[in-house]
Design a protein around this motif. Sequence first.
Motif, PDB file in Angstrom:
ATOM      1  N   GLU A 206       0.639  -1.128   0.046  1.00  0.00           N
ATOM      2  CA  GLU A 206       0.069  -0.010   0.003  1.00  0.00           C
ATOM      3  C   GLU A 206       0.891   1.257   0.016  1.00  0.00           C
ATOM      4  O   GLU A 206       0.431   2.226  -0.458  1.00  0.00           O
ATOM      5  N   ARG A 207       1.896   1.102   0.637  1.00  0.00           N
ATOM      6  CA  ARG A 207       2.888   2.411   0.493  1.00  0.00           C
ATOM      7  C   ARG A 207       3.678   2.447  -0.773  1.00  0.00           C
ATOM      8  O   ARG A 207       3.756   3.734  -1.323  1.00  0.00           O
TER       9      ARG A 207
ATOM     10  N   ASN B 148       2.255   1.821  -3.413  1.00  0.00           N
ATOM     11  CA  ASN B 148       1.092   2.572  -4.303  1.00  0.00           C
ATOM     12  C   ASN B 148       0.791   3.950  -3.959  1.00  0.00           C
ATOM     13  O   ASN B 148      -0.178   4.381  -4.623  1.00  0.00           O
TER      14      ASN B 148
ATOM     15  N   SER C 169       0.531  -1.307   8.230  1.00  0.00           N
ATOM     16  CA  SER C 169       1.898  -1.298   7.046  1.00  0.00           C
ATOM     17  C   SER C 169       3.041  -1.267   8.078  1.00  0.00           C
ATOM     18  O   SER C 169       3.905  -2.122   7.673  1.00  0.00           O
TER      19      SER C 169
ATOM     20  N   ARG D  43      -1.176  -9.353   1.358  1.00  0.00           N
ATOM     21  CA  ARG D  43      -1.129  -7.906   0.860  1.00  0.00           C
ATOM     22  C   ARG D  43      -2.334  -6.825   1.165  1.00  0.00           C
ATOM     23  O   ARG D  43      -2.075  -5.650   1.124  1.00  0.00           O
ATOM     24  N   ASP D  44      -3.618  -7.470   1.540  1.00  0.00           N
ATOM     25  CA  ASP D  44      -4.551  -6.613   1.880  1.00  0.00           C
ATOM     26  C   ASP D  44      -4.558  -6.138   3.423  1.00  0.00           C
ATOM     27  O   ASP D  44      -4.419  -6.975   4.186  1.00  0.00           O
TER      28      ASP D  44
ATOM     29  N   GLU E 299      -0.387   5.023  -1.082  1.00  0.00           N
ATOM     30  CA  GLU E 299      -1.390   5.113  -0.192  1.00  0.00           C
ATOM     31  C   GLU E 299      -0.876   5.676   1.331  1.00  0.00           C
ATOM     32  O   GLU E 299       0.129   5.140   1.578  1.00  0.00           O
TER      33      GLU E 299
END
Length: 530
Positions: free
Chosen positions: A181-182, A184, A192, A247-248, A186
């Motif tokens: 997510e980082r 990407n 995280s 991943r989520d 976000e």
Amino acid sequence: MERQVSNRYRLIEPLGEGGMGVVWRAYDELLDRTVAIKEVRYSGVGEAKRAELNRRTIREARAAGRLDHPSVIVIHDVVEEDGRPWIVMQLVRSRSLAQVIHEQGPLQVGQAAVIGGRVLDALRAAHATGVLHRDVKPENVLLADDGRVVLTDFGIASLEAEAGLTATGGLVGTPAYMPPERLNGEPARPESDLWSLGATMYAAVEGEPPFKRDSWAATVAAVLRDEPKPPVRAGALEPVIMGLLRRDPAARMPAEQAVRILYEAASTPRHPTPSGHPRPPAPQQDTSWQHRPDRTLPVARKRGKALWIGVPAAVTAVAALGTAGVLLANPWTTPTPTPTFPAPTTPPAMPTTGPTTGPTTGPTVTPTKKPAPTLTSRPVPAGWRSYTSAAGRFSIALPKRWRAAKNPQRDSISVSGPGTSGELIIEWTVPDLPWNDPVKHWIGLEKEIRAKGEFSRYTRLGITSTAYLGRRAADWEFTRERDGELIHVINRGFHTADGRPYALYWETPDALWDRDRHYFDTFAKTFRPG
């Protein structure tokens, strides 16, 4: 001429340099101590952006400086000079986890569980105050010479990571430890940091991170699209590692569940085969961080609330407890031989009643063909009743109308009732730095308390070695002032035969000590581990 920062900190030599600045060894002229100073440099940005980043760095570093946790680097001061922040930190004599992995290869499962547990406990403490790390990786996990595990760059890494992403479109840091997510773009969240911890633990047991590729771009792509290859050396740690690497972020293993798995992996002893030889799997380290701050024994109270004093840092190793099999050896450089252990029916050797003079690495066991002794229950005194704690795995006699209350934040029970203002606390918390010699443990803890000025008018009455339940124990007796009243304390520390640490802590006003001492004696006589 040597350079000074803020007319106070004399820079001595650089300790390390990265993309966002230099860490210096420095001398604090005011307080006469050696410190580490991080000189934070932002390059590739305009003046307005640099000024904004400087302000945020100082603000977040100060916020991180309010964290009070033995596994979080201590931030002493934050100053701005020459247009950039300087973060003054505790100098921890240590090697990083990255250096240990590079020089020694993968860690044993028990060692990785202990280190992961310390780091997770530090992250949970930080997340509870709204502080994120954003750059958990082996380079930022320090394995100190005194046995501590310290997470560094709190409040600093967060700004560095953001600056690296927004300044030039590039990425500062190691993408193998950054969550998808980082990458990407976000915003960071507590999950995280958990992903990064999972990648760090993967590297600890496998020797390299889960998404290591031949190039920076290939590594980023792997984090974003590939599933991590299941570790082959993780053993009992595989569920927590893979759970943290989901991943989520919403599907990632919660910190509370990870704590339980790490605790079990660190505390599960290796049982022998019928032949008496240990089983092949790597033994585990016995330590605990379960559902509580990283503290140890109840030795202070203020305004009716217990204060939990930390384990002394002056311990030279993270030693094994009880039946645990592998030490985290000081100074984190050489593997420790794996001891063998008796079958469960074999009695342990009777310990000496005096303190040892040399370093201890675990209980000595003498084989014997005699049947194991049993600890029979003592008769409940007249006017008392039997009480059993399933959580603490012990039984004890209590005076009638006395009540036991479980501390929701600690592995302890407080016992009090009519007839005295005294209180008994029974604690089974496994400390941050496990110990084998109870006398040395109390002396070290006393030294730390006195250095911090924790107790007003403290007087040691004695730290005495004794035998208790057939094991080596120590009684720490002292007086101190609390809320204007002199209180008298006796604290008995010991391990059970299977390695569980306990403390029986009794306190009462000093004026009532002689009258009330019989309570502690009866408690001690009737206490039985389950």
